[in-house]
Design an enzyme around this catalytic site. Structure first.
Site, PDB file in Angstrom:
ATOM      1  CG  LEU A   1      -1.975  -1.052   1.345  1.00 60.93           C
ATOM      2  CD1 LEU A   1      -2.531  -1.100   2.766  1.00 60.93           C
ATOM      3  CD2 LEU A   1      -3.080  -0.762   0.336  1.00 60.93           C
TER       4      LEU A   1
ATOM      5  CB  SER B   1       2.531  -3.498  -8.481  1.00 59.77           C
ATOM      6  OG  SER B   1       3.446  -3.673  -7.430  1.00 59.77           O
TER       7      SER B   1
HETATM    8  P1  ADP Z   1       5.679   3.873   0.225  1.00 57.86           P
HETATM    9  O1  ADP Z   1       6.912   4.048  -0.607  1.00 57.86           O
HETATM   10  O2  ADP Z   1       5.296   2.429   0.425  1.00 57.86           O
HETATM   11  O3  ADP Z   1       4.536   4.720  -0.220  1.00 57.86           O
HETATM   12  P2  ADP Z   1       7.137   5.408   2.191  1.00 57.86           P
HETATM   13  O4  ADP Z   1       8.439   4.688   2.306  1.00 57.86           O
HETATM   14  O5  ADP Z   1       7.073   6.636   1.332  1.00 57.86           O
HETATM   15  O6  ADP Z   1       6.026   4.340   1.711  1.00 57.86           O
HETATM   16  O7  ADP Z   1       6.603   5.785   3.621  1.00 57.86           O
HETATM   17  C1  ADP Z   1       6.667   4.911   4.722  1.00 57.86           C
HETATM   18  C2  ADP Z   1       6.691   5.712   6.040  1.00 57.86           C
HETATM   19  O8  ADP Z   1       6.669   4.789   7.134  1.00 57.86           O
HETATM   20  C3  ADP Z   1       7.933   6.558   6.176  1.00 57.86           C
HETATM   21  O9  ADP Z   1       7.593   7.797   6.797  1.00 57.86           O
HETATM   22  C4  ADP Z   1       8.807   5.716   7.132  1.00 57.86           C
HETATM   23  O10 ADP Z   1       9.692   6.505   7.904  1.00 57.86           O
HETATM   24  C5  ADP Z   1       7.754   5.056   8.010  1.00 57.86           C
HETATM   25  N1  ADP Z   1       8.171   3.783   8.619  1.00 57.86           N
HETATM   26  C6  ADP Z   1       8.090   3.478   9.938  1.00 57.86           C
HETATM   27  N2  ADP Z   1       8.551   2.234  10.191  1.00 57.86           N
HETATM   28  C7  ADP Z   1       8.932   1.721   8.994  1.00 57.86           C
HETATM   29  C8  ADP Z   1       9.504   0.458   8.613  1.00 57.86           C
HETATM   30  N3  ADP Z   1       9.779  -0.499   9.496  1.00 57.86           N
HETATM   31  N4  ADP Z   1       9.781   0.279   7.299  1.00 57.86           N
HETATM   32  C9  ADP Z   1       9.504   1.246   6.401  1.00 57.86           C
HETATM   33  N5  ADP Z   1       8.967   2.437   6.695  1.00 57.86           N
HETATM   34  C10 ADP Z   1       8.684   2.701   7.998  1.00 57.86           C
END
Ligand code: ADP
Length: 201
Positions: A42, A115
């Protein structure tokens, strides 16, 4: 007919197989194997965050990488596509073709794309090639993604300002048998990266 003949002639003349530098030569030069690490999950699940940390970790190990990210691609090569079903398919088709070029150059290519459907992911796998495709499911509960709301998109989708937003008014089909499944609600980023490294290095 004439056009077909012209194209056939072109491909024969420009790329005679015996003159094509093989993938193995490029992989030998880099001392690594090309792979596509396909991150699905997501919006806000953590794909990009994990991909960037993974890229740094691989770089430190001397591995050449390339991150392909949804926002970057949609702002560039796919800036003429929306989120309808045919546009989502075309989005993935182009991304997978680009990823394949990098993989065949020996580059570890980390692809971060929602995806959302099985058919979209199987299309990407088919284009890239099953043996070069590592499916990583970033399994983060919708409630946590919505709580993070990194880009403010969930709030907009809840207000009805975004049509077809995955998880809210458009479905996400979880993969049945991903190669790797990450739980970002339980494990920090570094542990998720380590899990991928254990499987691919
Ligand atoms: P996506 O690319 O799936 O849309 P993002 O990486 O842009 O998601 O955002 C994920 C958010 O969740 C970030 O703000 C990140 O710092 C936070 N987060 C907290 N814990 C985790 C974790 N274990 N792994 C990845 N992201 C994390």
């Amino acid at each position: 007919m004439v056009r077909l003949f012209y194209l056939e002639g072109m491909s024969k003349n420009l790329f005679p197989p015996e003159n094509t530098l093989p993938r193995s030569a490029k992989e030998k030069l880099l001392n690594q194997q090309g792979k596509a690490i396909w991150m699905t999950g997501l919006s806000g699940s953590g794909k990009t965050t994990i991909a960037l940390a993974l890229e740094k970790a691989l770089h430190e190990k001397g591995v050449l990488t390339q991150v392909l990210d949804g926002d970057g691609i949609r702002g560039g090569i796919n800036n003429n596509l929306g989120f309808s079903e045919p546009d989502r398919m075309e989005n993935i088709r182009r991304i997978a073709e680009v990823a394949k070029l990098f993989v065949q150059c020996g580059v570890v290519t980390i692809c971060c794309f929602v995806s959302p459907t099985k058919i979209i992911r199987s299309k990407a796998k088919e284009i890239i090639g099953a043996s070069d495709f590592v499916e990583v499911y970033v399994n983060t509960p919708l409630e946590l993604c919505e709580q993070r709301d990194v880009k403010g998109l969930y709030a907009k989708a809840r207000k009805g300002e975004i049509a077809d937003f995955t998880g809210i008014n458009s479905p996400f089909e979880a993969p049945d048998t991903p190669n790797i499944e990450l739980f970002t609600d339980k494990n920090p980023v570094a542990a998720c990266v380590e899990e991928i490294l254990q499987k691919i290095v």
